[in-house]
Every structure is written in C-alpha cells, then in structure tokens.
Write an enzyme that holds these catalytic residues in place. Structure first.
Site, PDB file in Angstrom:
ATOM      1  N   GLU A 190       9.390   8.723 -10.223  1.00 38.83           N
ATOM      2  CA  GLU A 190      10.060   9.499  -9.164  1.00 38.83           C
ATOM      3  C   GLU A 190      11.541   9.149  -9.116  1.00 38.83           C
ATOM      4  O   GLU A 190      11.886   7.993  -9.306  1.00 38.83           O
ATOM      5  CB  GLU A 190       9.432   9.166  -7.798  1.00 38.83           C
ATOM      6  CG  GLU A 190       7.993   9.589  -7.683  1.00 38.83           C
ATOM      7  CD  GLU A 190       7.346   9.054  -6.402  1.00 38.83           C
ATOM      8  OE1 GLU A 190       8.064   8.554  -5.495  1.00 38.83           O
ATOM      9  OE2 GLU A 190       6.117   9.106  -6.328  1.00 38.83           O
ATOM     10  N   HIS A 232       7.177  12.905  -2.139  1.00 47.61           N
ATOM     11  CA  HIS A 232       6.767  11.581  -1.606  1.00 47.61           C
ATOM     12  C   HIS A 232       7.082  11.456  -0.108  1.00 47.61           C
ATOM     13  O   HIS A 232       7.930  10.656   0.302  1.00 47.61           O
ATOM     14  CB  HIS A 232       7.450  10.443  -2.389  1.00 47.61           C
ATOM     15  CG  HIS A 232       6.751   9.117  -2.195  1.00 47.61           C
ATOM     16  ND1 HIS A 232       6.666   8.161  -3.160  1.00 47.61           N
ATOM     17  CD2 HIS A 232       6.113   8.585  -1.117  1.00 47.61           C
ATOM     18  CE1 HIS A 232       6.011   7.114  -2.705  1.00 47.61           C
ATOM     19  NE2 HIS A 232       5.662   7.350  -1.452  1.00 47.61           N
ATOM     20  N   GLY A 262       4.421  11.313   2.277  1.00 43.76           N
ATOM     21  CA  GLY A 262       3.143  11.023   2.950  1.00 43.76           C
ATOM     22  C   GLY A 262       3.317  10.431   4.338  1.00 43.76           C
ATOM     23  O   GLY A 262       2.640  10.815   5.290  1.00 43.76           O
ATOM     24  N   ASP A 297     -15.146   3.268  -5.179  1.00 42.43           N
ATOM     25  CA  ASP A 297     -14.302   2.139  -4.818  1.00 42.43           C
ATOM     26  C   ASP A 297     -14.851   0.952  -5.594  1.00 42.43           C
ATOM     27  O   ASP A 297     -15.894   1.036  -6.241  1.00 42.43           O
ATOM     28  CB  ASP A 297     -14.346   1.892  -3.302  1.00 42.43           C
ATOM     29  CG  ASP A 297     -13.019   1.312  -2.803  1.00 42.43           C
ATOM     30  OD1 ASP A 297     -12.464   0.448  -3.514  1.00 42.43           O
ATOM     31  OD2 ASP A 297     -12.546   1.711  -1.731  1.00 42.43           O
ATOM     32  N   ARG A 308      -0.191   6.798  -5.621  1.00 44.87           N
ATOM     33  CA  ARG A 308       0.918   6.494  -6.522  1.00 44.87           C
ATOM     34  C   ARG A 308       0.748   7.329  -7.782  1.00 44.87           C
ATOM     35  O   ARG A 308      -0.378   7.546  -8.248  1.00 44.87           O
ATOM     36  CB  ARG A 308       0.932   5.004  -6.899  1.00 44.87           C
ATOM     37  CG  ARG A 308       1.437   4.079  -5.795  1.00 44.87           C
ATOM     38  CD  ARG A 308       2.939   4.253  -5.517  1.00 44.87           C
ATOM     39  NE  ARG A 308       3.447   3.334  -4.518  1.00 44.87           N
ATOM     40  CZ  ARG A 308       3.570   3.596  -3.213  1.00 44.87           C
ATOM     41  NH1 ARG A 308       3.222   4.776  -2.740  1.00 44.87           N
ATOM     42  NH2 ARG A 308       4.058   2.693  -2.385  1.00 44.87           N
TER      43      ARG A 308
END
Ligand code: 8YV
Length: 319
Positions: free
Chosen positions: A267, A285, A287, A177, A238
């Site tokens: 997409e 997509h 999620g 991160d 993404r």
C-alpha cells in the site's frame, strides 16, 4: 518531568489534547510520512513512540533507535509493522489497540461484501460519468448476500463482530482458525480445521486473521480452486494474506465473481490489476476510519502509555 513521546502521525484532536496534558509530545501537525531516518532522529531523547502501521519498525530501525526509547505504543491493532523480536531484544515494550476497532472494521467488511456483490463500483461509475442511460432486467445484476455461506479466516475479535453482523443477513457462518473456539464465541459458526476444509463452503470468504509468515499468500491459486464457482472474496485484514496474481487471474476468469478489498500488498502502490478490473470494490485501508473509533484507538494507546509510565503492565502488551 513528563515523558517525551514521539507521535508519528496526526492523531485526533482530543487524543493530542490528552497527550499535551500528560506528556511532552512531539506531534506531526502536517501529518507527513516520516522516513526511517527521520523517525530515528525524531526519537532522540524520547521515552516512547506512538506509531501507526505506516511506519515500518523493522529490526534494522529498532536497532538504531536511541536508548531512551522504552515503549512503542501502536495506534493500531495490527503490529506486523513492528519486529517484536528486535523490540524484545532491546527491552522495548510494544502495545497495540485491540477491541476498539472491531465494530468499525466489521462494518467496513460488510460494506466490502455488499459493494462487491452488488457491483457498487461499476454502478457508481456509471452514474458519476453520465454513462447510465437505460434500465433492463439484466442491467447490473449481481449476487445476493442474504442466506449465503460466509467463511471467515480468523474468528478473533473483528471476525466475531463480522459474523454477528452477517447473521443479520441470515448468512451461515463457517470459519477457520488455529484452534476451535468455545461454543459461546462460535455462536453457531461451523469450525474447519484447515483452510482447505473451509474453502468449499464459502460463497463469501472474509479474512480477519493476523499477518504472519504462516498466513502470507494464504489465498493462492490452489486454494482459490477449492472455492465454489462465483465466490466473492473480501479482505479487511492485511494484504499479505492474498496472492495478488492468483486472485486477479480468478477475477478475470470469473472463478471469483468479485472482490472487496480494503488492504493490499505494498500500500498505497497496489497491484495495478485490481484497478483495471470492473469486478473489484476497492477501499483505501479505512477499516477503522470512523471518528468514534479513531478517538478510541488513541485513548487506548494512551492508556497503555499511562500504565507503562505508572509502573504497571500495559493491558495490550504484545512484546
Ligand atoms: C488502522 C489497521 O487504521 O489497526 C490496524 O491494524 O489496520 C487500521 O485499522 C491503522 O493500522 C492505524 O495505524
């Protein structure tokens, strides 16, 4: 007078009921995808827009929005579809819906890991198409998840839930991160200051980072080369974080054993290479697509609207 709100997509019934109670909503019962021109026309006289990630609120679109628009309350945690600087420039507040979709997205990530590792797509196809004729010790052998190392890029809200669920499979968690997290959030995960440090430790690699110019094509050919041979890549963040050509080449060579993907570049017109490969497990997509989460996302977007129109700072303001 109740404020007029343009709602770009069909939202859950309970959310639309609340919208009707508290606002003058312009709903989209047919759930038709609006063009930018239709969106701009539909926003005439409205004070707010509740868009999804399917609407691109680029600088050009935001410039053309009517002066009446004061807030864009996204029905999404991601806000890469909105040009925040352009919104700020026009004094338009922007909010998102964090937290409420972390569980659903983490569940989907675990599904991607299991589906890719255990060749779920191939197996399902064999059964459905009546091509499953035999069994042998070498039939449909995949990769075990239990006890492996999982590298997570972006140990934010979703990433931390994925890590917690993955610990149920005795996985060892590594992460990269921008900054090291406090130990209470790391929960034992091993920090790596750069992607290059992280990648050699990833039997499984999961993306939970934000789509920014900095994370664009983060997984490229050079970085794939740093993964252990036969690693498995999953992505529920993404599509932009992956260089499609590089991942497809690695899936073909076997460098990457399998990929589980829920998000893609461009997409829904994704790179055709993914469809042709047997070792991809592909979701459209979804999620956050659980009844509970979609309701919660709607309520969260409306909480932000309510706060804004009551003269308070919305909790999830991102611009
Ligand atoms: C949503 C998502 O379904 O919230 C996000 O950022 O990617 C998805 O889970 C979608 O964006 C809704 O607009």
């Amino acid at each position: 007078m109740k404020p007029v709100v343009l709602v770009t997509r069909k939202l859950p019934d309970a959310v639309e009921d609340r919208l009707r109670r508290d606002y003058q909503p312009r709903l989209n019962p047919d759930d038709r995808l609006y063009s930018s021109d239709e969106l701009i026309a539909g926003a005439a006289g409205a004070a707010a827009i509740v868009p999804c990630h399917t609407e691109r609120l680029s600088a050009e679109v935001i410039t053309r929005l009517p002066d009446s628009i004061r807030i864009i309350a996204n029905f999404s945690v991601g806000f890469d579809h909105v040009d925040l600087e352009a919104a700020k420039g026009r004094g338009i507040v922007v909010t998102n819906t964090p937290e409420v979709l972390s569980d659903a997205t983490a569940e989907l990530t675990i599904l991607l890991m299991l589906g890719a590792a255990r060749r779920a797509s191939e197996g399902e196809r064999l059964v459905r198409t009546r091509q499953w004729r035999d069994w042998s010790p070498s039939f449909m052998v995949g990769t075990q998840v239990t006890g492996k190392r999982l590298g997570i890029v972006g140990l934010g809200r979703v990433g931390r839930v994925t890590a917690r669920r993955a610990r149920g499979f005795d996985m060892e968690i590594h992460y990269h991160d921008l900054h090291r997290l406090p130990p209470i959030q790391e929960e034992g995960a091993v920090f790596h200051p750069t992607p290059e440090d992280l990648l050699p430790h990833c039997d499984f690699l999961a993306f939970h980072c934000v789509a920014t110019p900095q994370t664009r094509k983060m997984l490229n050919a050079e970085r794939i080369a740093l993964l252990p041979d036969g690693a498995i890549v999953v992505n529920a963040s993404r599509g932009t974080v992956i260089d499609d050509e590089a991942l497809i080449a690695a899936l073909k060579s076997g460098k990457v054993a399998a990929a589980g993907l829920d998000v893609y570049n461009n997409e829904p017109d994704i790179h055709p290479g993914y469809r042709e490969l047997p070792n991809t497990f592909l979701m459209p997509h979804i999620g956050s697509a659980t009844r509970e989460t979609r309701d919660a996302m709607g309520y969260r977007a409306l909480d932000n609207l309510d706060a804004f129109f009551a003269g308070r700072k919305p909790a999830d303001r991102v611009a």
